[in-house]
Design a protein around this motif. Structure first.
Motif, PDB file in Angstrom:
ATOM      1  N   ARG A   1       0.773  -1.074  -0.037  1.00 25.20           N
ATOM      2  CA  ARG A   1       0.166  -0.094   0.010  1.00 25.20           C
ATOM      3  C   ARG A   1       0.947   1.193  -0.029  1.00 25.20           C
ATOM      4  NH1 ARG A   1      -5.518   0.873   3.655  1.00 25.20           N
ATOM      5  NH2 ARG A   1      -5.788  -0.982   2.449  1.00 25.20           N
ATOM      6  N   ASP A   2       1.197   1.833  -1.220  1.00 22.80           N
ATOM      7  CA  ASP A   2       2.002   3.001  -1.328  1.00 22.80           C
ATOM      8  C   ASP A   2       1.358   4.212  -1.087  1.00 22.80           C
ATOM      9  OD1 ASP A   2       3.640   4.587  -2.278  1.00 22.80           O
ATOM     10  OD2 ASP A   2       4.076   3.889  -4.141  1.00 22.80           O
ATOM     11  N   LYS A   3       1.520   4.901   0.137  1.00 28.32           N
ATOM     12  CA  LYS A   3       0.940   6.101   0.343  1.00 28.32           C
ATOM     13  C   LYS A   3       1.999   7.409   0.328  1.00 28.32           C
ATOM     14  CE  LYS A   3      -3.095   5.013   0.889  1.00 28.32           C
ATOM     15  NZ  LYS A   3      -4.453   5.444  -0.196  1.00 28.32           N
ATOM     16  N   ASP A   4       3.187   6.935  -0.145  1.00 30.98           N
ATOM     17  CA  ASP A   4       4.112   8.210   0.101  1.00 30.98           C
ATOM     18  C   ASP A   4       4.405   9.065  -0.779  1.00 30.98           C
ATOM     19  OD1 ASP A   4       5.837   6.699  -2.118  1.00 30.98           O
ATOM     20  OD2 ASP A   4       6.430   5.228  -0.624  1.00 30.98           O
ATOM     21  N   ALA A   5       5.250  10.015  -0.666  1.00 33.77           N
ATOM     22  CA  ALA A   5       5.336  11.065  -1.933  1.00 33.77           C
ATOM     23  C   ALA A   5       6.501  10.751  -2.864  1.00 33.77           C
ATOM     24  CB  ALA A   5       5.793  12.234  -1.334  1.00 33.77           C
ATOM     25  N   PHE A   6       6.955   9.748  -2.903  1.00 37.70           N
ATOM     26  CA  PHE A   6       7.985   9.363  -3.778  1.00 37.70           C
ATOM     27  C   PHE A   6       7.111   8.740  -5.007  1.00 37.70           C
ATOM     28  CE2 PHE A   6      11.290   6.015  -5.245  1.00 37.70           C
ATOM     29  CZ  PHE A   6      12.078   6.976  -5.932  1.00 37.70           C
ATOM     30  N   ALA A   7       7.782   8.594  -6.282  1.00 38.77           N
ATOM     31  CA  ALA A   7       7.194   7.937  -7.344  1.00 38.77           C
ATOM     32  C   ALA A   7       7.169   6.561  -7.234  1.00 38.77           C
ATOM     33  CB  ALA A   7       8.110   8.427  -8.584  1.00 38.77           C
ATOM     34  N   GLY A   8       8.127   5.874  -6.429  1.00 40.14           N
ATOM     35  CA  GLY A   8       8.082   4.303  -6.492  1.00 40.14           C
ATOM     36  C   GLY A   8       7.607   4.291  -5.120  1.00 40.14           C
ATOM     37  N   ASN A   9       7.901   2.965  -4.530  1.00 41.34           N
ATOM     38  CA  ASN A   9       7.251   2.619  -3.203  1.00 41.34           C
ATOM     39  C   ASN A   9       8.390   2.510  -2.204  1.00 41.34           C
ATOM     40  OD1 ASN A   9       6.541   1.388  -0.777  1.00 41.34           O
ATOM     41  ND2 ASN A   9       5.014   0.054  -1.790  1.00 41.34           N
ATOM     42  N   CYS A  10       8.370   3.627  -1.123  1.00 45.27           N
ATOM     43  CA  CYS A  10       9.562   3.644  -0.340  1.00 45.27           C
ATOM     44  C   CYS A  10       9.837   2.620   0.371  1.00 45.27           C
ATOM     45  CB  CYS A  10       9.229   4.996   0.739  1.00 45.27           C
ATOM     46  SG  CYS A  10       9.440   6.599  -0.091  1.00 45.27           S
TER      47      CYS A  10
HETATM   48 CA   LIG Z   1       5.167   6.213  -4.010  1.00 45.75          CA
END
Ligand SMILES: [Ca+2]
Length: 482
Positions: free
Chosen positions: A414-423
């Motif tokens: 579950r990617d909720k971060d601000a980075f393009a990929g998954n932190c």
């Molecule tokens: Ca992300």
């Protein structure tokens, strides 16, 4: 005898005494009584005796009472002779007395002399003894002073050595700080170069590269020379022999011993309430927040900062895998008495009971402990992906968490971060990632501190040691605000 002598005259005094036996003349006369023999009886004719009376004559010299024949003058002892003899005797007696006195005095003197001599001998003996003691004392003091001098010398040597070591230590510390900065910068540079290569050659999508590495120069450098280690825990089968909760379970578990579980105290709404109820021993407790669906187990820490702290996360030995999915992070995992994550839902339920503050306690590989405290802490509900809400920082570890404030929780699935990929993919954990962040307390537990990895996936706190220093121990705890 006196030359003139004196005549001793015996003049018979004729006295006619007949039948008078008791006639006795007295006075200055020489009396003679002659008794007639008693054989006559009354019938016998009485015999008469004659007494010559001599007129009294003054006697000036000794009286000779001798009845024997008269001694020649030269042999007669006169009163003067007797007086002389007496005088002589008296004189001799006095001389004797004097001599006796002298002898007595001399005897006393001799005794005194003897006593004095004895005392003198004792004194001599005592003086000798004191002299020996003094000599012994002098020798001992000389030895002591020698020993003292030797000790002083050794202390001086030790001090000099310690100063030299301290100087060397400071030098090494400086060199280590420089090396750590170089490593950090090189890692950042390598990351940037990799990204640029990918962009130039276009063989991979840009977002498949790692997130930007932490570029802060840490405020604090752990004060020791660590050993570089690649003992990373990607080989889960080997690294987590005791970790049985990889799949989403009911939450972190306590000791498997049923007896101990029965002894658990609670439930309490949090560890602060347990403490208020008189349970002041740190350990496992059963908690049930006001809105919690079911009770949970947690570690209550009562031995620091007045106690009452509910531990929501702990890292200490790498025994538990923290690279997990959403469901696992939501419900919690691990072992209460070692490493565990309390669960986002539990943390959310605890936090909404009141005003809590957060304490992050960290330990480096020299067993130095540092902390970061935030004046308030709570999570938003799952519909907001458990967004992090923090207050202001204070502490000595540096503030590496404020940049995560207001961020949602991200896991591998579950990617909720601000980075393009998954932190979570790059940092190998679950966290309130930004893009991606200054800290990664649910990352990989590396043995030894500084680690080598393509991405910063260790348990780092950028302001303490930079992005490539993995902490040995971490505890995240919450407690109601006083
Ligand atoms: Ca992300």
């Amino acid at each position: 005898m006196g030359p003139n002598g004196w005549a001793f005259l015996c003049v018979p005094l004729l006295t006619a005494v007949c039948g008078q036996a008791e006639g006795l003349s007295r006075g200055p006369f020489l009396a003679r009584k002659r008794r007639a023999p008693a054989d006559g009886g009354e019938g016998a004719p009485k015999k008469c005796s004659y007494t010559f009376l001599v007129p009294e004559q003054k006697i000036t010299g000794p009286i000779c009472a001798s009845r024997g024949p008269a001694l020649p003058d030269k042999d007669r002892v006169t009163r003067m002779d007797i007086s002389d003899v007496r005088e002589l005797l008296s004189k001799q007696q006095r001389e004797m007395d004097t001599l006796r006195l002298v002898v007595d005095v001399d005897g006393n003197l001799v005794n005194e002399m003897k006593l004095l001599r004895k005392e003198s001998r004792n004194m001599n003996s005592r003086v000798t003894q004191l002299y020996m003691q003094l000599l012994h004392e002098i020798i001992r003091k000389r030895d002591n002073s020698l020993e003292l001098a030797m000790l002083e010398g050794r202390i001086l040597n030790a001090t000099a050595e310690s100063l030299r070591l301290s100087s060397r230590y400071r030098e090494l510390e400086t060199r280590f700080a420089a090396m750590a900065a170089v490593v950090n910068n090189q890692s950042v540079l390598i990351g940037a170069l990799e990204e640029r290569c990918l962009q130039v050659y276009g063989s991979r999508r840009p977002e498949s590269g790692g997130p930007p590495l932490v570029q802060v120069v840490p405020e604090n450098i752990p004060v020791h020379v660590p050993r570089f280690s690649n003992e990373i825990q990607r080989d889960h089968a080997r690294a987590f022999p005791r970790d049985r909760g990889s799949r989403a379970g009911p939450g972190p578990t306590g000791n498997k011993n049923k007896k101990n579980e029965l002894n658990l105290k609670g439930p309490f709404r949090d560890c602060f309430q347990a403490m208020q109820a008189g349970h002041t021993t740190s350990g496992m407790y059963v908690l049930k927040p006001d809105d919690g669906a079911q009770p949970m187990q947690a570690w209550c820490e009562h031995d620091i900062d007045n106690g009452g702290w509910t531990v929501i996360q702990r890292r200490k030995d790498g025994s538990v895998n923290f690279f997990r999915n959403w469901d696992s992070y939501k419900k919690g995992f691990g072992n209460i008495d070692s490493e565990y994550w309390l669960g986002l839902e539990n943390i959310y339920n605890l936090g909404k009971q009141g005003d809590y503050r957060l304490l992050v306690e960290m330990e480096d590989w020299m067993e130095k402990k540092v902390y970061a405290e935030y004046s308030s802490f709570h999570l938003e509900p799952e519909s907001e992906s458990y967004r992090l809400r923090l207050g202001t920082y204070q502490g000595n570890a540096g503030d590496s968490l404020t940049s995560h404030n207001g961020k949602q929780f991200t896991t591998l699935d579950r990617d909720k971060d601000a980075f393009a990929g998954n932190c979570a993919h790059f940092h190998k954990g679950g966290w309130w990632y930004n893009a991606c962040g200054q800290t990664n307390l649910n990352g990989v537990w590396y043995n030894g501190g500084v680690y080598r990895s393509k991405f910063q996936d260790g348990i780092f706190w950028a302001d303490y040691g930079g992005g490539f220093y993995s902490m040995k121990g971490v505890r995240m705890m919450i407690r109601p605000i006083d």
